[in-house]
Design a protein around this motif. Sequence first.
Motif, PDB file in Angstrom:
ATOM      1  N   ARG A 153      -6.221  -4.040 -14.200  1.00 38.38           N
ATOM      2  CA  ARG A 153      -7.519  -3.391 -14.113  1.00 38.38           C
ATOM      3  C   ARG A 153      -7.519  -2.299 -13.045  1.00 38.38           C
ATOM      4  NH1 ARG A 153     -11.066  -9.057 -14.128  1.00 38.38           N
ATOM      5  NH2 ARG A 153     -10.133  -9.828 -16.078  1.00 38.38           N
ATOM      6  N   PRO A 154      -7.974  -1.102 -13.396  1.00 33.69           N
ATOM      7  CA  PRO A 154      -8.183  -0.090 -12.366  1.00 33.69           C
ATOM      8  C   PRO A 154      -9.152  -0.617 -11.311  1.00 33.69           C
ATOM      9  CG  PRO A 154      -8.459   0.841 -14.559  1.00 33.69           C
ATOM     10  CD  PRO A 154      -8.367  -0.635 -14.738  1.00 33.69           C
ATOM     11  N   MET A 155      -9.014  -0.149 -10.102  1.00 29.95           N
ATOM     12  CA  MET A 155      -9.847  -0.657  -9.011  1.00 29.95           C
ATOM     13  C   MET A 155     -11.330  -0.433  -9.269  1.00 29.95           C
ATOM     14  SD  MET A 155      -7.715  -2.094  -6.958  1.00 29.95           S
ATOM     15  CE  MET A 155      -8.766  -2.387  -5.541  1.00 29.95           C
ATOM     16  N   ALA A 168       6.859   3.209   2.357  1.00 30.35           N
ATOM     17  CA  ALA A 168       5.480   3.322   2.844  1.00 30.35           C
ATOM     18  C   ALA A 168       4.506   3.286   1.671  1.00 30.35           C
ATOM     19  CB  ALA A 168       5.309   4.611   3.630  1.00 30.35           C
ATOM     20  N   VAL A 169       3.400   2.606   1.867  1.00 33.66           N
ATOM     21  CA  VAL A 169       2.368   2.540   0.841  1.00 33.66           C
ATOM     22  C   VAL A 169       1.012   2.443   1.512  1.00 33.66           C
ATOM     23  CG1 VAL A 169       2.724   0.034   0.633  1.00 33.66           C
ATOM     24  CG2 VAL A 169       1.531   1.264  -1.176  1.00 33.66           C
ATOM     25  N   ASP A 170       0.078   3.270   1.053  1.00 42.92           N
ATOM     26  CA  ASP A 170      -1.303   3.219   1.511  1.00 42.92           C
ATOM     27  C   ASP A 170      -2.089   2.343   0.545  1.00 42.92           C
ATOM     28  OD1 ASP A 170      -1.093   5.007   3.755  1.00 42.92           O
ATOM     29  OD2 ASP A 170      -0.875   6.630   2.299  1.00 42.92           O
ATOM     30  N   ILE A 171      -2.797   1.386   1.082  1.00 35.77           N
ATOM     31  CA  ILE A 171      -3.473   0.381   0.269  1.00 35.77           C
ATOM     32  C   ILE A 171      -4.942   0.345   0.646  1.00 35.77           C
ATOM     33  CG2 ILE A 171      -3.510  -2.058  -0.413  1.00 35.77           C
ATOM     34  CD1 ILE A 171      -0.626  -2.202   0.814  1.00 35.77           C
ATOM     35  N   TYR A 172      -5.788   0.330  -0.363  1.00 37.58           N
ATOM     36  CA  TYR A 172      -7.210   0.130  -0.108  1.00 37.58           C
ATOM     37  C   TYR A 172      -7.566  -1.309  -0.441  1.00 37.58           C
ATOM     38  CZ  TYR A 172     -12.245   0.318  -0.198  1.00 37.58           C
ATOM     39  OH  TYR A 172     -13.566   0.053   0.057  1.00 37.58           O
ATOM     40  N   LEU A 173      -8.140  -2.014   0.537  1.00 37.62           N
ATOM     41  CA  LEU A 173      -8.594  -3.385   0.363  1.00 37.62           C
ATOM     42  C   LEU A 173     -10.117  -3.393   0.361  1.00 37.62           C
ATOM     43  CD1 LEU A 173      -6.150  -5.221   2.803  1.00 37.62           C
ATOM     44  CD2 LEU A 173      -5.985  -5.049   0.308  1.00 37.62           C
ATOM     45  N   CYS A 211     -11.631  -7.875   5.801  1.00 39.77           N
ATOM     46  CA  CYS A 211     -12.439  -6.708   5.441  1.00 39.77           C
ATOM     47  C   CYS A 211     -13.876  -7.115   5.141  1.00 39.77           C
ATOM     48  CB  CYS A 211     -11.829  -5.988   4.232  1.00 39.77           C
ATOM     49  SG  CYS A 211     -10.179  -5.317   4.484  1.00 39.77           S
ATOM     50  N   ARG A 212     -14.322  -8.190   5.775  1.00 38.49           N
ATOM     51  CA  ARG A 212     -15.682  -8.641   5.489  1.00 38.49           C
ATOM     52  C   ARG A 212     -16.724  -7.623   5.927  1.00 38.49           C
ATOM     53  NH1 ARG A 212     -15.187 -14.707   7.830  1.00 38.49           N
ATOM     54  NH2 ARG A 212     -13.879 -13.525   9.287  1.00 38.49           N
ATOM     55  N   ALA A 213     -16.402  -6.811   6.882  1.00 35.96           N
ATOM     56  CA  ALA A 213     -17.342  -5.784   7.336  1.00 35.96           C
ATOM     57  C   ALA A 213     -17.363  -4.576   6.405  1.00 35.96           C
ATOM     58  CB  ALA A 213     -16.998  -5.340   8.750  1.00 35.96           C
ATOM     59  N   GLY A 214     -16.425  -4.534   5.449  1.00 26.28           N
ATOM     60  CA  GLY A 214     -16.359  -3.411   4.511  1.00 26.28           C
ATOM     61  C   GLY A 214     -14.924  -3.082   4.161  1.00 26.28           C
ATOM     62  N   GLY A 215     -14.736  -2.487   2.993  1.00 27.66           N
ATOM     63  CA  GLY A 215     -13.387  -2.144   2.571  1.00 27.66           C
ATOM     64  C   GLY A 215     -12.754  -1.110   3.485  1.00 27.66           C
ATOM     65  N   ARG A 216     -11.381  -1.131   3.537  1.00 30.44           N
ATOM     66  CA  ARG A 216     -10.687  -0.142   4.370  1.00 30.44           C
ATOM     67  C   ARG A 216      -9.267   0.080   3.867  1.00 30.44           C
ATOM     68  NH1 ARG A 216      -7.772  -2.601   8.945  1.00 30.44           N
ATOM     69  NH2 ARG A 216      -8.040  -4.871   8.962  1.00 30.44           N
ATOM     70  N   ALA A 271     -15.171   3.954  -2.727  1.00 31.29           N
ATOM     71  CA  ALA A 271     -13.772   4.231  -2.395  1.00 31.29           C
ATOM     72  C   ALA A 271     -12.819   3.816  -3.506  1.00 31.29           C
ATOM     73  CB  ALA A 271     -13.400   3.519  -1.097  1.00 31.29           C
ATOM     74  N   ALA A 272     -13.255   2.956  -4.407  1.00 28.76           N
ATOM     75  CA  ALA A 272     -12.379   2.461  -5.472  1.00 28.76           C
ATOM     76  C   ALA A 272     -12.332   3.386  -6.677  1.00 28.76           C
ATOM     77  CB  ALA A 272     -12.837   1.068  -5.908  1.00 28.76           C
ATOM     78  N   ARG A 273     -13.194   4.392  -6.744  1.00 26.26           N
ATOM     79  CA  ARG A 273     -13.376   5.134  -7.986  1.00 26.26           C
ATOM     80  C   ARG A 273     -12.243   6.094  -8.327  1.00 26.26           C
ATOM     81  NH1 ARG A 273     -19.770   6.223  -6.665  1.00 26.26           N
ATOM     82  NH2 ARG A 273     -20.407   4.031  -6.897  1.00 26.26           N
ATOM     83  N   ASP A 274     -11.466   6.503  -7.349  1.00 27.31           N
ATOM     84  CA  ASP A 274     -10.412   7.478  -7.609  1.00 27.31           C
ATOM     85  C   ASP A 274      -9.003   6.902  -7.471  1.00 27.31           C
ATOM     86  OD1 ASP A 274     -12.347   9.498  -7.954  1.00 27.31           O
ATOM     87  OD2 ASP A 274     -12.449   9.816  -5.793  1.00 27.31           O
ATOM     88  N   LEU A 275      -8.870   5.622  -7.222  1.00 30.10           N
ATOM     89  CA  LEU A 275      -7.564   5.030  -6.910  1.00 30.10           C
ATOM     90  C   LEU A 275      -6.736   4.859  -8.183  1.00 30.10           C
ATOM     91  CD1 LEU A 275      -8.721   2.295  -4.377  1.00 30.10           C
ATOM     92  CD2 LEU A 275      -7.786   4.560  -3.865  1.00 30.10           C
ATOM     93  N   ASP A 276      -5.505   5.373  -8.175  1.00 30.17           N
ATOM     94  CA  ASP A 276      -4.640   5.222  -9.340  1.00 30.17           C
ATOM     95  C   ASP A 276      -3.206   4.855  -8.964  1.00 30.17           C
ATOM     96  OD1 ASP A 276      -3.686   7.596  -8.302  1.00 30.17           O
ATOM     97  OD2 ASP A 276      -4.255   8.831 -10.021  1.00 30.17           O
ATOM     98  N   LEU A 277      -2.985   4.458  -7.703  1.00 29.99           N
ATOM     99  CA  LEU A 277      -1.662   4.011  -7.271  1.00 29.99           C
ATOM    100  C   LEU A 277      -1.664   2.520  -6.944  1.00 29.99           C
ATOM    101  CD1 LEU A 277      -0.492   6.996  -5.029  1.00 29.99           C
ATOM    102  CD2 LEU A 277       0.067   6.536  -7.418  1.00 29.99           C
ATOM    103  N   GLN A 278      -2.729   1.840  -7.308  1.00 30.98           N
ATOM    104  CA  GLN A 278      -2.816   0.401  -7.148  1.00 30.98           C
ATOM    105  C   GLN A 278      -3.741  -0.123  -8.230  1.00 30.98           C
ATOM    106  OE1 GLN A 278      -4.772   0.717  -3.089  1.00 30.98           O
ATOM    107  NE2 GLN A 278      -6.161  -0.803  -3.995  1.00 30.98           N
TER     108      GLN A 278
END
Length: 708
Positions: free
Chosen positions: A614-616, A650-655, A671-676, A625-632
């Motif tokens: 599933r796309p993010m 190296a990999v940049d990851i959005y949680l 990340c309970r305070a918000g995604g990062r 922040a999840a709307r443009d992610l295509d490398l995870q």
Amino acid sequence: MKYTNGYWLERDDVTLIRPSEVYNVSVADDNKAMRVYVPTRHIASRGDTLNTPVLTVSFEAPATDVIGVTITHHAGTPIPSPTFPLTSPSTIDAEVTQAVDGKSVTLRSGRLAARVSLDGPWRVDYLWDGAPLTSSAGRSMGYARVRPNRIIPNNYDDGAQTLEAHLAAGGPFVREQLALRPGERIYGLGERFGAFVKNGQTVDIWNADGGTNSEQAYKNIPFFISSEGYGVLVNDAGPVSFEIGTENVSATQFSVPGETLRYEIYGGGEPLEVLDRYTARSGRPAQLPDWSFGLWLSTSFTTNYDEETVLSFVDGMAERGIPLSVFHFDCFWMRGFHWSDFEWDPETFPNPRGLIDKLHARGLRVCTWINPYIAEQSSLFAEGAERGFLLRRLDGSIWQTDLWQAGMALVDFTNPDATEWFTGKLERLLDDGVDCFKTDFGERVPVDGVAWARQTDPLREHNFYTRRYNEAVFRLLERRRGVGEAVLFARSATTGSQAFPVHWGGDCESTYAAMAQSLRGGLSLASSGFGYWSHDIGGFEGTPDPLLFKRWVAFGLLSSHSRLHGSNSYRVPWLFDEESVDVMREFALLKERLLPYLLTTASDAHTHGRPMMRPMFMQFPQDPAARDLDLQYMLGPDLLVAPVFRPDGAVDIYLPQGVWRHLIDGEVVDCRAGGRFIRRIYDVHSLGLFAREGTAPIDLVSARTNAR
């Protein structure tokens, strides 16, 4: 296809008429449908009804929370066949109502509504629970004729040039534009390897064998899904042309050749709910056997192999502790120049049934490569020609080409007898013990100068051909192996093909860029209603270096289906280095441990159309922040996968918001305070692989799982 010169003017070679205002409305189907008559100029007197074209716009509710729209210029022109088979439930919650003030009429289908303005210029607003989704206004809809201004010779027999020739021939075309809201993203339209978010792109729905480095696609689906919580299917099997924020930068435009355009809007609010409604109409992904989720090993394409090679690969995997599920024989299990005759090469495989028995004894299933192209040297060519089972030209001769196989013809699947004949030839392979098929090709289908047995429109049959082909083979497997035991490895697809899985990503190069292209294609296909997807681990064209191969192994074994395959080189890990063996073992065992979670996710794909990969944006639609992610991506609802696409690891990851635990090294990120976003560097034994705290993946896999 663009029709205008800027916003105010039409192109010099285009005549475009647009709706002006509603003239009258009729209600039908027990008050569950309405037909709206829209002249193309203001009607101030009786005389204005003369010499004035009228567009008829019909609204219906084919299912609850779905609205179908049909725009027609001349109704006497029949809708070309084939058309997509869409199903409707027996009961539908829908009604037509008129506003108390008389200013609008509305068709409500469940919580989705189409509201047509009755006073003033033409306008339709689509609403979900009363809130606006999108709209079509007076400059949106149109009927166009294009003055032919060029002749494109058909120098190829693959259908690619003939599309341009037809579009240059002058139409007519029917066009619609649906408004884009600020920040709205559009996804889907099939397996497309370019930018994942489709805004700013021109997309032609036309199946082609173009690899993964081009704007062409093997799997073209005229369905898109919006970040605003709705989906749109253009119900036309032909060359639908999309302009997503390009001709009108604030609208998604789509057009088709002919006198009628049909499309459907799917409500749902959340992307997964939209796909639930869409696949309920177009087809649910089939239930697949458990063994299909294991590791598939192929001979590769042009490599030299025989029984000794095959068994050495299979035994080599077992000796190294790498679990294997399926062995696949690619093209040259048949003789060259004979594809497809479905006869084993007697010199290379003198005892195919004996070899299949040996593979079964090792606990493996067996897959063989097939396609619907019949070479002139095939024993089936003369038989198919004599019985009228091959596609013919208008003069009655058989359509042939030398592209791919010398003198090859196409099986005419519009002829039920030809379909039965083709699948009957496959019966012998099933009798030998073959368990499933790789249904390759199905894209290069000619358009000009051909006549199908069912007399369908060649322009529509081009894309639809793959559905006939793959459905025929899938239904054969269901009859012989049982429902829930049938599986394909298919390359081409159209709307509804998700019901005949699995599909893989086509011919990519052996590069990091191609690995990322493949993932974009898979996420785009998932956004188009496909529940399962795979790709060639290591890439198809070329040979990956050991580091790239190991990175691709991790990605491939964390996809819904996992296959080792290449073009002119083998993909067994010990040919790269010993560390590749370790990496493959680790991730194959990891996938085995995750199997209960994966099977639950696969069941959700089958029952609700929710893709395994599933796309993010699909899992976290409220997170900007999840709307443009295509490398995870999310593998099911709880497992986040971020493959490594760089040699340095190296990999940049959005949680997204929550608590996430890495399944291999045990790292916990709060990340309970918000995604990062986080940046990590992983060796080849790891990648971005996080599970939501307290979910099934963590229960199934120890926090510090490492098979080293």
